[in-house]
Design an enzyme around this catalytic site. Structure first.
Site, PDB file in Angstrom:
ATOM      1  N   HIS A   1      -2.666  10.198   4.536  1.00  0.00           N
ATOM      2  CA  HIS A   1      -3.207   8.861   4.275  1.00  0.00           C
ATOM      3  C   HIS A   1      -4.683   8.863   4.659  1.00  0.00           C
ATOM      4  O   HIS A   1      -5.030   8.840   5.831  1.00  0.00           O
ATOM      5  CB  HIS A   1      -2.431   7.835   5.108  1.00  0.00           C
ATOM      6  CG  HIS A   1      -2.694   6.407   4.726  1.00  0.00           C
ATOM      7  ND1 HIS A   1      -3.900   5.779   4.957  1.00  0.00           N
ATOM      8  CD2 HIS A   1      -1.897   5.481   4.121  1.00  0.00           C
ATOM      9  CE1 HIS A   1      -3.831   4.532   4.520  1.00  0.00           C
ATOM     10  NE2 HIS A   1      -2.635   4.323   4.009  1.00  0.00           N
TER      11      HIS A   1
ATOM     12  N   CYS B   1       0.864  -1.174   0.000  1.00  0.00           N
ATOM     13  CA  CYS B   1       0.000   0.000   0.000  1.00  0.00           C
ATOM     14  C   CYS B   1       0.902   1.226   0.000  1.00  0.00           C
ATOM     15  O   CYS B   1       2.020   1.191  -0.513  1.00  0.00           O
ATOM     16  CB  CYS B   1      -0.960  -0.022   1.178  1.00  0.00           C
ATOM     17  SG  CYS B   1      -0.147  -0.007   2.781  1.00  0.00           S
TER      18      CYS B   1
END
Length: 634
Positions: free
Chosen positions: A556, A28
């Protein structure tokens, strides 16, 4: 690709037990996510101490190696050095390889089936308790229209529970949801229910049927949908495509519905009754001991995720004997955790800890204990232990008083109306004792910690370290001449929270760097400073920026949102773009992400925090796009 990235990739492969121990891997925005065949072969401690590796986290069945912003380069190097394949998505990674112990698989199965229902079950349970309370108080009569409607609203989820479970089970077992609902509908079909109530003898082509009450049951429909998943595949394997959409559902219903009435239903009902009877037998041996164990260890079960295994037992108790004694006892440890952080709130002189403990107290009272546990009590250890002791004492009192829940509810103060009836007074006393005792014990024994920050020459005129008083350090004239500062503004509008409230240890521990969390109320993400876009993750959920002042920022959006594979995210910039503060970087559908079950709280991290003397944070509890958020101090 640098030699450093190649070396990190090599060390990571060695640290996870070698290429042969990897079932799948993908990455990720900040970490490599492995599915390992045997986690015992991995050297977690050694990997954590490897240069280039920030930390290692085991979560959700994944072995996660946190690298940071250069994770794509490390991942690419790892692919070149090995014969591993990119899992391409979280879904594939989760489905590949070994799935862990039977306990992990069982907990995962139960949680995936029941967790989507908990909101509706808890809400209906609280409403059911309130309706019962209103009847006791004389505010409602059972022959009134208002009672009929409110009772229907609160009881429908439990009456038609098999239909709700059919939906969630079909998603888990990957079956046709509407066929699953049709199977469940047959179990609670009015004529079938009437035949069962009247004791009518039925048979299926001469085979006798044992009719049982399927409303509010759990296991029969889960068994039926599990079998459906195999029956559907069998018929789909040979029925022609032109008629598959009609004949596969028809044949599945022809097979599964009779089998359910003949076998799965009665067997599942026996299992449900066995669970309820077994728990009742243990409870009757000693309600006080049962309370001590349930109250003392419930939050430990929550930490390890095995608490899901108790949900079917609670629902089975409610469906078979009409009440449950476990739920009231579990309210005590929940309120004990809230009491623990209240005690810390009253004791601490640390402003950030006081703010965090205050907010988590409120959340804990309403049944959300994870922020309190992971943010404070487990972190300091002693408060968690004292809260468990207090929860055990309170639950023992409830057990001794015979407290009962007449409907399902998530343990919290909101669930108290569901406990009206037998043992209600002792239940309330036990809950109050757990909360107050935990508050007093933590107030008495908590040792306030003063965080010291190295400051060298940077000090205010009164000798206080600049980092000790952020709001004064920013404005003190004596410090102005000594410190170089860069202001970072909020990229989102929403509530501002400390970093350690985030349910992701890679961020909340500070391993990725210092920062702060914004829980957004809108899906417009703007640039927090002027600089260059260095990272735009393909799925759009994370963006990295290097500011003109040298700060390396990572934003994020949410936790584990990489699993959405870009759905609900709309990128407005690309890597290498020059951006100004306030410029739109990303739009995302906040409500859809929440509806998909993801936490949307967004960390704003200074990943090169080690390059700074301090990273000062706003003391405000909310921010809008462009409001002050952070200050980096050199």
């Amino acid at each position: 690709m640098s030699a450093k990235d190649q070396e990190i990739a090599k060390k990571v492969i060695e640290g996870v037990g070698g290429e042969g121990n990897v079932s799948s891997v993908f990455h990720c925005a900040t970490r490599l996510r492995f599915k390992l065949k045997d986690t015992a072969k991995a050297d977690k401690e050694g990997l954590s101490n490897t240069p280039g590796v920030v930390t290692v986290v085991e979560s959700g069945g994944q072995f996660q190696v946190v690298i940071g912003n250069n994770v794509p380069e490390v991942f690419k190097s790892m692919m070149e050095q090995t014969n591993l394949k990119d899992a391409e998505s979280a879904d594939k990674a989760e489905e590949s390889g070994e799935k862990g112990s039977w306990l992990n698989r069982a907990v995962d199965l139960i949680s995936s089936i029941f967790s989507p229902l908990l909101g509706a079950l808890a809400g209906a349970g609280v409403l059911k308790g309130l309706v019962a309370l209103f009847v006791v108080l004389g505010w409602l009569t059972q022959d009134s229209g208002a009672y009929l409607i409110l009772n229907a609203a609160s009881d429908s989820v439990f009456t038609f529970l098999p239909i709700f479970l059919a939906i969630t089970s079909s998603r888990r077992f990957k079956t046709n949801t509407f066929v699953s609902v049709a199977i469940a509908g047959a179990l609670v079909y009015p004529a079938i229910a009437a035949a069962q109530s009247a004791g009518t003898a039925l048979n299926f082509f001469g085979i006798p049927i044992v009719l049982v009450t399927y409303t509010s049951t759990v296991i029969p429909v889960i068994l039926a949908v599990w079998v459906q998943s195999y029956v559907e595949k069998f018929f789909a394997s040979f029925i022609h495509q032109s008629v598959k959409n009609i004949l596969v559902p028809m044949c599945t219903l022809l097979v599964v519905v009779p089998l359910t009435f003949l076998a799965f239903g009665p067997v599942g009902n026996i299992v449900s009754e066995g669970l309820a009877s077994g728990y009742t037998w243990l409870y009757n041996l000693s309600p006080i001991v049962a309370g001590l164990i349930a109250g003392g260890f419930w939050q430990v079960f929550v930490i390890f995720g095995v608490h899901w295994g108790f949900v079917p037992i609670m629902l089975s108790n409610l469906g078979t004997i009409g009440y449950d004694t476990m739920l009231p006892m579990l309210t005590a440890p929940v309120l004990a955790q809230a009491g623990a952080v209240l005690g810390i709130f009253l004791k601490t002189k640390n402003r950030e800890l006081k703010a965090l403990s205050g907010s988590t107290t409120v959340a804990g009272i309403f049944g959300i204990t994870e922020p309190a546990i992971y943010g404070i009590t487990l972190k300091y250890k002693q408060p968690f232990i004292l809260a468990c002791i207090s929860g055990g004492v309170g639950a023992a009192i409830i057990g001794a008083g015979g407290g009962r829940a007449l409907s399902f509810a998530l343990p919290s103060v909101l669930a108290i109306p569901a406990y009206v009836g037998t043992g209600f007074a002792m239940t309330v006393i036990g809950i109050v004792v757990a909360f107050v005792l935990s508050t007093l014990l933590n107030f008495a024994f908590f040792k306030d910690r003063v965080v010291e920050t190295p400051v060298s020459a940077a000090a205010t005129s009164d000798g206080q370290p600049a980092s000790a008083r952020p709001e004064e350090a920013v404005s003190a004239s004596a410090t102005e001449s000594l410190l170089k500062k860069e202001v970072i503004v909020s990229p989102l509008e929403g509530a501002v929270q400390p970093l350690d409230t985030l349910p992701d240890p890679a961020f909340s521990s500070g391993a990725m760097g210092q920062g702060i969390v914004v829980d957004p109320t809108s899906g417009h993400l703007t640039s927090p400073a002027a600089g260059t876009v260095t990272t735009v993750f393909p799925t759009g959920h994370a963006i990295g920026i290097t500011t003109d002042g040298g700060a390396q920022l990572l934003i994020h959006v949410g936790v584990n949102t990489v699993r959405l594979k870009g759905q609900f995210f709309d990128k407005k910039v690309k890597e290498g773009d020059r951006v100004e503060a306030g410029q739109l970087l990303l739009e995302f559908d906040l409500e859809q992400i929440k509806a998909a079950g993801y936490v949307t709280a967004t960390p704003v991290i200074v990943t090169n925090s080690a390059d700074y003397l301090d990273v000062l944070k706003t003391t405000e509890v909310s921010a809008k796009n462009g409001d002050y958020l952070l200050t980096t101090v050199v």
